[in-house]
Design a protein around this motif. Structure first.
Motif: not given
Length: 187
Positions: A101, A105, A112-113, A115-116, A119-120, A126, A129, A133
């Motif tokens: 992550k 970034d 990015l969150p 938890t990305v 969640e992906s 990913l 996403y 987004n």
């Protein structure tokens, strides 16, 4: 005593987060040089993505994520992970997920969150996403997988077009052209 890879720690610390207390422990970091390298890497991938034809952007983004995941997992550049395989199925742990992550970034110039990756759960997920987004891509302009791939799929699509009445076909073509014009005006 915990083993610490100071070079990795420095890289993550120098990504815009200077903590005076910790600078004593790790020594002075050359922030300008590391920042220049990070900015150059960010510009490079973003320029490549922008310069690529819309149909190729998604695969370029997937390759970038594969490359970053391979670095995080300490794989050889020739051993890029499968985009369909789950991050945790390929041996990634939660710390590696956070590192991936952070790498994304830095390379994409975003935040990015945390938890990305959870969640992906695959590179493909990913990439989708990030495309929608973070990069603001319209999925219809980047997703080549919706196009017929095999000869059987092509013949099926052709038979469906033949079954449409001439008026329906003209209306469908007009709608598609209007969508294309809207997309072109947006770019």
């Amino acid at each position: 005593m915990l083993p610490i890879e100071w070079s990795v720690f420095r890289k993550q610390l120098s990504a815009g987060r200077q903590l005076p207390l910790l600078s004593e422990l790790i020594g002075e970091v050359e922030p300008e040089e590391e920042t220049k390298q990070a900015v150059a890497q960010q510009r490079q991938i973003l320029q490549q993505l922008e310069a690529a034809p819309p149909g190729d952007r998604h695969s370029l983004l997937i390759r970038h994520i594969q490359s970053e995941a391979a670095k995080v997992m300490k794989l050889e550049p020739s051993q890029l992970p499968d985009p369909q395989q789950g991050f945790f199925d390929m041996g990634m742990d939660s710390l590696m997920a956070v590192e991936l992550k952070n790498c994304l970034d830095a390379s994409l110039g975003c935040s990015l969150p945390a938890t990305v990756v959870f969640e992906s759960p695959t590179i493909k997920d990913l990439a989708e996403y990030l495309a929608m987004n973070v990069l603001g891509w319209n999925p219809s302009t980047t997703d080549n997988e919706k196009l017929p791939q095999s000869e059987q799929e092509l013949s099926k699509a052709l038979s469906e077009v033949k079954q449409l009445a001439e008026d329906e076909l003209e209306a469908s073509i007009d709608r598609e052209l209007a969508e294309l014009e809207t997309l072109l005006k947006g770019n």
